[in-house]
Design an enzyme around this catalytic site. Structure first.
Site, mmCIF file in Angstrom:
data_model
loop_
_atom_site.group_PDB
_atom_site.id
_atom_site.type_symbol
_atom_site.label_atom_id
_atom_site.label_comp_id
_atom_site.label_asym_id
_atom_site.label_seq_id
_atom_site.Cartn_x
_atom_site.Cartn_y
_atom_site.Cartn_z
ATOM 1 N N ARG A 1 -2.977 11.670 -32.190
ATOM 2 C CA ARG A 1 -1.587 11.229 -31.894
ATOM 3 C C ARG A 1 -0.873 11.160 -33.129
ATOM 4 N NH1 ARG A 1 -2.543 5.443 -30.348
ATOM 5 N NH2 ARG A 1 -4.734 5.953 -30.657
ATOM 6 N N HIS B 1 -10.147 0.540 -28.739
ATOM 7 C CA HIS B 1 -9.544 1.799 -29.159
ATOM 8 C C HIS B 1 -8.703 2.239 -27.836
ATOM 9 C CE1 HIS B 1 -8.302 5.827 -30.753
ATOM 10 N NE2 HIS B 1 -8.721 5.219 -32.034
#
Ligand SMILES: Cc1cc2nc3c(=O)[nH]c(=O)nc-3n(C[C@H](O)[C@H](O)[C@H](O)COP(=O)(O)OP(=O)(O)OC[C@H]3O[C@@H](n4cnc5c(N)ncnc54)[C@H](O)[C@@H]3O)c2cc1C
Ligand code: FES
Lengths: 227, 537
Positions: free
Chosen positions: B341, B321
């Site tokens: 994000r 990740h």
């Protein structure tokens, strides 16, 4: 660790020297415990690692999640990996989203003293007393919203003088809210119906039967919904 | 606590560039750029980190050494230590693993009339499912469709995914959301009931459904509570991991041997159908990466299935990740959800400059961050010596209004707040962390495997995500295939008559090891990692 001073902590009243930068969980491991109970996600989400402690010279009983709390010098600690507070037996479809559900499952809800001990011990900083007040008013939506961040560690129930099982009441209310009270997502039900009726099959099969190159082309040329 | 001064200096640069960056987004990678980036910087491409398996159905397949060691290991169980005539539990369905997939399977198998035993290593729900924050994908909006979702999944997986599995995934998706809601899951909604959905890495439509940033917890605790509604039909045995599968004399998987973690006693469970739902393997710390996974993610299911001859798929690819916490030390490796994000935060370097589109697929985003730190030297080094780049969370407050971070990301605010960092005002330092096992035991859309009697669902399975899973497709996978596994065994169990129980596959395994000239010292499954006196986990 030579350049770092070790600090004394007491695990179930036995002294161990550990680096001060560790969480309680890592300190237990540093001390040599291979954990089985009292550990799960190691990240503050599962509620497996409820811990109670006192520090030297302070009369207060403190609590924390072992995976998210730093050790302190002269910390006396014990984990509460399990606290008996079983869930009431119910099936969601048999309940209505109001006070009647609570009275049927957890009638002791009305014994809450509003003392606030639960709020004080919650490692998630949830105002447990406040959602219990909503529960006593039969406000299911209020409980659902205010208890949402609960990780069911059980510390509230462990400390409650009225012997409530707050976190069990909370999950019942959240489920009742989600099933019966939340506004309905029409677009979701419409889409499910379309899929059942096979309306999306043709488009899917078109992509499924494309060659890899065609599929790649379609992928890199697909339009992207703006922010 | 909080950031030391030198890190604050870098944060000042991030703040200085912020007004300009709010107007501009770094361009997305082209297909060629992406491939070149991956080959040079993604951990999956480091040849020395992997080796070919020397025994078993995947002989010749490459996989990380850490997993290879366990797949080629000796059994933990000594067949002589258990008496198979002495069956402790007999049941229609044994489910190994108490995460999302196992729980969904239990609910569906019970509905079909099966008696179920669920054996789990830790508590029911102490699982990766509980930790998922960002959300779950489903194409249920007007501008979206299962076909568009299909395209995103295939592209995200590098066009290597099994198309039949992907079809099942995207077609069941809206159904799964509806099902979860009927069980009482609280999804984020507009006042009129419209689902609030956002983008995730690699999505072309906003189809990420969430429950604040406790999406997995909300799903897990709801499924768990539903399982607990049926104690007469579903018996949950906690702290009792499976250590080996049982077979019958007809070559069918017929249950498992469990180990009581507290007394070390073995329990023989005889079952007509056995579902492996043991999740991932982040706690094997491939290539020494820290991980986001829960304590029990040690790949046990793969090891046990491999020994009875089940084929594995895509075991040479793990998901790193892009945004694991890199500071403070106490939370290194823990997940900073992609939703940050998704809400508009950019990834920037020590000078406050962007270097990658914030929502590339995870493999590319991770590779870009590694390149920024390792090759270009534009990372920030923490006091404990690890590198990271900034994830500019305060941008979210500017884009969506003050209070958004607290409302949308309460778990993140809490996680960092505990260590004196206010992510509504200060960025987070991040670096890739080991997150997900892209591959696993090969399954068909009904969750059957090459071996009769053995079914698999969830992160333990392989094929649906190809070489790279998109955010929000795993919670979905877990529900879609957990349900399917439960439905399939619900159709099968009545027709099964078991032969005599046996562990003879272990003798065959020993022979195969010997024939390959192997004499492994390792025993597996390992059940739990050993962190006693170990630094920097
Ligand atoms: C921090 C984090 C965040 C994530 N965020 C997202 C997200 O936003 N969206 C998304 O879609 N996905 C996300 N994922 C991925 C997703 O949550 C998992 O892949 C998924 O939940 C796995 O579900 P599962 O049921 O297959 O496994 P798990 O939920 O991990 O359950 C496996 C269970 O099996 C048990 N077990 C293991 N070995 C044995 C054994 N030998 N015997 C008995 N029991 C055993 C484990 O203890 C556990 O209870 C995230 C994952 C993590 C770790
Ligand atoms: S181990 Fe899960 S909350 Fe601490």
């Amino acid at each position: 660790m030579a350049d770092q001073e070790l600090i004394p902590i007491y695990i179930m009243n036995k002294q161990y020297l550990v680096p001060p930068t560790l969480t309680i969980m890592r300190a237990l491991e540093y001390a040599g415990y291979k954990l089985i109970r009292g550990v799960g996600c190691r990240a503050g989400f599962c509620g497996a690692c409820a811990t109670v402690y006192r520090t030297a010279g302070d009369y207060r009983l403190k609590i924390g999640l072992a995976c998210a709390t730093l050790v302190e010098p002269e910390m006396y600690l014990a984990q509460i990996p399990f606290f008996p507070a079983p869930r009431a037996q119910y099936h969601l479809e048999e309940l209505k989203p109001d006070m009647s559900a609570l009275l049927k499952t957890y009638p002791e809800v009305l014994r809450c003293l509003s003392c606030g001990t639960c709020t004080k011990v919650c490692p998630q900083d949830i105002d447990v007393k406040d959602y219990m007040a909503e529960a006593m008013r039969g406000n299911i939506a209020g409980v659902a919203d205010k208890s949402f961040d609960c990780i069911m560690c059980g510390l509230c129930a462990a400390r409650c003088p009225a012997e409530e099982k707050q976190y069990q009441i909370a999950i019942l209310c959240r489920r009742l809210y989600g099933k019966y009270l939340a506004p309905r997502a029409e677009h979701l039900h419409k889409r499910v119906q379309e899929i059942m009726d096979g309306k999306h099959d043709a488009e899917l099969i078109r992509f499924k039967t494309m060659s890899k190159d065609e599929l790649k082309k379609a992928y890199y040329e697909r339009d992207i919904e703006p922010e | 606590m909080g950031y030391p001064q030198y890190m604050r200096d870098s944060i000042a640069k991030v703040e200085a560039t912020r007004p300009r960056r709010l107007q501009e987004t770094f361009p997305m990678l082209t297909a060629q750029e992406k491939q070149a980036l991956l080959e040079k910087f993604h951990p999956d491409y480091i040849r020395e980190a992997m080796r070919e398996l020397r025994v078993g159905p995947n002989k010749g397949t490459r996989t990380p050494h850490e997993l290879a060691d366990l797949l080629e290991a000796r059994p933990v169980l000594d067949p002589k230590a258990v008496n198979l005539d002495n069956v402790d539990y007999e049941t229609d369905v044994l489910i190994i693993g108490g995460g999302g997939a196992g729980s969904a399977a239990a609910i569906k198998a019970r509905e079909a009339g099966a008696k179920v035993i669920m054996a789990t290593k830790l508590r029911h729900g102490d699982a990766n499912t509980m930790m998922a924050q960002g959300g779950i994908q489903a194409a249920d909006k007007e501008n979206d469709s299962p076909a568009i979702h299909y395209l995103d999944v295939m592209g995200g997986g590098g066009f290597t995914n099994d198309p039949d599995l992907v079809e099942a995934l995207v077609k069941d998706a809206p159904l799964v959301i509806q099902w979860l809601e009927s069980l009482g899951c609280m999804f984020d909604k507009q006042p009129d009931g419209t689902m609030i959905t956002i983008h995730g890495g690699g999505t072309s439509r906003k189809r990420m459904h969430s429950a604040r940033d406790y999406s997995g917890a909300e799903i897990m605790r709801t499924l768990r509570d539903e399982v607990r509604s049926w104690p007469e039909d579903i018996r949950v045995i906690e702290f009792a991991p499976a250590v080996e599968l049982l077979m019958d004399t007809n070559g069918r998987v017929a249950g498992a041997v469990l180990m009581n973690l507290e007394t070390n006693e073995y329990l023989v469970v005889k079952a007509k159908c056995t579902i492996i739902a043991t999740g991932g393997s982040g706690r094997l710390h491939y290539q020494n990466y820290p991980t986001t996974n829960h304590y029990g993610a040690t790949g046990d299911g793969l090891v046990m299935a491999y020994r009875v001859g089940a084929r594995l798929a895509f075991i040479d690819t793990m998901q790193y990740h892009p945004t694991g916490a890199a500071f403070p030390e106490q939370i290194v490796g823990l997940l900073v959800t992609e939703k940050v994000r998704g809400l508009g935060a950019q990834v920037v370097n020590i000078d406050g400059e962007q270097f990658v589109f914030p929502r590339e697929t995870r493999d590319a985003e991770s590779a870009a961050i590694i390149r920024e730190c390792v090759e270009r030297g534009k990372g920030v080094t923490t006091p404990s010596g690890i590198q990271g780049v900034w994830l500019d969370s305060p941008m979210i407050e500017i884009i969506h209004g003050p209070g958004t971070v607290q409302k949308e990301l309460p778990a993140m605010v809490r996680q960092f707040g505990r260590f004196g960092i206010d992510i509504t005002k200060e960025p987070m330092l991040v670096y890739p962390t080991l997150h997900y096992q892209n591959g696993g035991i090969a399954i068909k859309p009904d969750c059957t495997t090459d071996i009769p009697g053995l079914y698999v669902a969830g992160e333990a399975s392989g094929g649906v995500h190809g070489r790279n899973r998109l955010m929000g497709n795993s919670l979905l996978d877990v529900c879609v295939f957990g349900r399917r596994a439960g439905i399939t065994v619900g159709q099968h169990f009545r027709e099964v008559t078991l032969g005599k129980l046996t562990l003879s596959h272990l003798d065959r395994w020993e022979k195969e090891l010997k024939d390959a000239g192997l004499d492994p010292k390792v025993c597996a499954p390992i059940l739990l990692p050993d962190y006693t006196r170990r630094k920097g986990v």
